[in-house]
Design a protein around this motif. Structure first.
Motif, PDB file in Angstrom:
ATOM      1  N   ASP A   1       0.780  -1.165  -0.083  1.00  0.00           N
ATOM      2  CA  ASP A   1      -0.022   0.083  -0.149  1.00  0.00           C
ATOM      3  C   ASP A   1       0.778   1.287  -0.060  1.00  0.00           C
ATOM      4  O   ASP A   1       1.840   1.400   0.760  1.00  0.00           O
TER       5      ASP A   1
ATOM      6  N   ILE B   1       1.049   5.748  -0.970  1.00  0.00           N
ATOM      7  CA  ILE B   1       0.564   6.820  -1.233  1.00  0.00           C
ATOM      8  C   ILE B   1       1.399   7.718  -2.288  1.00  0.00           C
ATOM      9  O   ILE B   1       2.482   8.063  -2.191  1.00  0.00           O
TER      10      ILE B   1
ATOM     11  N   ARG C   1      -3.153  14.802  -4.363  1.00  0.00           N
ATOM     12  CA  ARG C   1      -3.957  15.148  -5.393  1.00  0.00           C
ATOM     13  C   ARG C   1      -3.635  15.987  -6.300  1.00  0.00           C
ATOM     14  O   ARG C   1      -3.434  17.324  -5.765  1.00  0.00           O
TER      15      ARG C   1
ATOM     16  N   LEU D   1      -2.298   1.734  -4.858  1.00  0.00           N
ATOM     17  CA  LEU D   1      -2.080   3.239  -4.564  1.00  0.00           C
ATOM     18  C   LEU D   1      -3.228   3.696  -3.851  1.00  0.00           C
ATOM     19  O   LEU D   1      -4.538   3.426  -4.138  1.00  0.00           O
ATOM     20  N   ALA D   2      -3.066   4.478  -2.839  1.00  0.00           N
ATOM     21  CA  ALA D   2      -4.167   5.106  -2.090  1.00  0.00           C
ATOM     22  C   ALA D   2      -4.262   6.592  -2.488  1.00  0.00           C
ATOM     23  O   ALA D   2      -3.451   7.319  -2.704  1.00  0.00           O
ATOM     24  N   ASP D   3      -5.749   6.888  -2.732  1.00  0.00           N
ATOM     25  CA  ASP D   3      -5.990   8.407  -2.975  1.00  0.00           C
ATOM     26  C   ASP D   3      -6.306   8.946  -1.543  1.00  0.00           C
ATOM     27  O   ASP D   3      -7.207   8.994  -1.077  1.00  0.00           O
ATOM     28  N   THR D   4      -5.000   9.595  -1.173  1.00  0.00           N
ATOM     29  CA  THR D   4      -5.004  10.384   0.157  1.00  0.00           C
ATOM     30  C   THR D   4      -4.319  11.573   0.013  1.00  0.00           C
ATOM     31  O   THR D   4      -3.517  11.800  -0.693  1.00  0.00           O
TER      32      THR D   4
ATOM     33  N   ALA E   1      -0.409  11.590   4.763  1.00  0.00           N
ATOM     34  CA  ALA E   1       0.737  10.603   4.440  1.00  0.00           C
ATOM     35  C   ALA E   1       1.536  10.260   5.480  1.00  0.00           C
ATOM     36  O   ALA E   1       1.837   9.043   5.737  1.00  0.00           O
TER      37      ALA E   1
ATOM     38  N   MET F   1       0.136   2.528   5.719  1.00  0.00           N
ATOM     39  CA  MET F   1       0.832   2.471   4.424  1.00  0.00           C
ATOM     40  C   MET F   1       2.399   2.057   4.544  1.00  0.00           C
ATOM     41  O   MET F   1       2.893   2.306   5.507  1.00  0.00           O
TER      42      MET F   1
ATOM     43  N   TYR G   1       5.087   6.578   0.952  1.00  0.00           N
ATOM     44  CA  TYR G   1       4.560   7.524   0.362  1.00  0.00           C
ATOM     45  C   TYR G   1       5.571   8.398  -0.590  1.00  0.00           C
ATOM     46  O   TYR G   1       6.705   8.049  -0.245  1.00  0.00           O
TER      47      TYR G   1
END
Length: 331
Positions: free
Chosen positions: A149, A151, A155, A178-181, A186, A195, A198
């Motif tokens: 996992d 990041i 965004r 991939l994490a949308d954070t 992070a 996670m 990142y």
């Protein structure tokens, strides 16, 4: 404003402020306060801190006549997308490669207009990619991220775009979860073992990374020469940069990573006098900025060529007066 009134204002300014202030280019017409909005990055990142430092430098160099407001941002994409519709004196940061994508109508700017109004002011320290993993995550190399996992960046940031490009080039696309954070969340996600790691795009040393290291042992992933060549095939604008060993506590090896140039930009809605004053104040404050934070030492006169596009006429006037070597394409 009549010449008589201007003369009176000039006389008052010379008495109150001293003739040296007027000599630095702050004319009587500019005595009224000018508001400037500076938008860069998320709170806690190096580029947010740079925006704060730029704002303080502009205020000090102008004797308070430039009044900066610092806005938090999700990143370069948001900064640039807002440019066509922002009124007033809007200063923002973005990599020039992203500006080229917007002008060409590439994703995520397809179907949008107004980017021809963007004009350059001055260069900033380049983005340095940090791919961070917990020391106990079992990740020694990029290939070890498969099944983990991660990041990939905030965004709408340049870091997210570079990470996606790097993973695609290294055959990791679809193999890393991939994490949308939000980027601000992070470090806590890594610290709390939610996670494995990142990505963040910051000049080094990054305050955010330093804060994480204070509580969590980490590794920084380094690109081999072969991996670097593969990534550059997908993103030719990225260049190799080395984060020297010892830059971060516990990272006792050189880290080869990617860097892309970054600049400060505005739009045609900023008037020439303000663009001149902002640009001049930045460069005349540079040495003080370097003493405050060493990353400003990376900004040099020859970096105008990295900005891409055209300079704002006010900025161009300053560079011409200060005898900078201005590339023909920037005029």
């Amino acid at each position: 404003m009549s010449n008589r009134i201007l003369a009176v204002l000039a006389a008052i300014a010379a008495i109150v402020l001293g003739p040296d202030v007027l000599d630095r280019g702050f004319a009587p017409e500019a005595l009224a306060q000018t508001r400037v909005t500076i938008k860069s990055a998320t709170t806690g990142t190096s580029y947010f801190l740079m925006a704060v430092e730029i704002g303080e430098a502009l205020r000090a160099a102008s004797g308070g006549r430039i009044s900066p407001t610092i806005e938090e941002s999700q990143g370069s994409v948001q900064n640039l997308k807002e440019a066509p519709r922002r009124l007033g004196n809007y200063v923002f940061t973005t990599p020039p490669g992203l500006l080229a994508d917007a002008a060409a109508g590439k994703a995520p700017f397809a179907g949008e207009t107004g980017y021809e109004e963007v004009q350059a002011l001055f260069p900033l320290p380049g983005i340095t990619m940090h791919w961070i993993v917990r020391a106990d995550a079992g990740v020694q190399d990029f290939a070890d991220l498969a099944g983990k996992d991660f990041i990939p960046g905030g965004r709408g940031t340049a870091g997210l775009r570079l990470t996606v490009a790097a993973f695609r080039a290294l055959g990791l696309e679809g193999h890393v979860r991939l994490a949308d954070t939000e980027l601000a969340a992070a470090p806590a996600a890594v610290r709390n073992r939610q996670m494995a790691g990142y990505a963040t795009a910051s000049s080094h040393p990054s305050p955010q990374v330093q804060d994480l290291i204070a509580t969590t042992a980490i590794r920084l992933l380094s690109l081999s020469p072969q991996q670097l060549a593969l990534v550059q095939l997908i993103d030719p604008g990225a260049v190799a940069v080395v984060i020297p060993r010892g830059t971060y506590s516990g990272v006792d090896y050189d880290v080869t990573t990617l860097s892309v140039p970054v600049g400060a930009y505005t739009t045609t809605r900023m008037d020439e006098a303000t663009a001149y004053a902002v640009t001049r104040a930045f460069w005349e404050s540079r040495e003080g900025l370097v003493r405050r934070n060493p990353w400003w030492g990376a900004v040099t006169r020859d970096m105008l060529a990295t900005l891409g596009g055209r300079l704002h006429p006010g900025a161009l006037r300053y560079y011409t007066e200060a005898r900078f070597d201005v590339p023909p394409a920037a005029r």
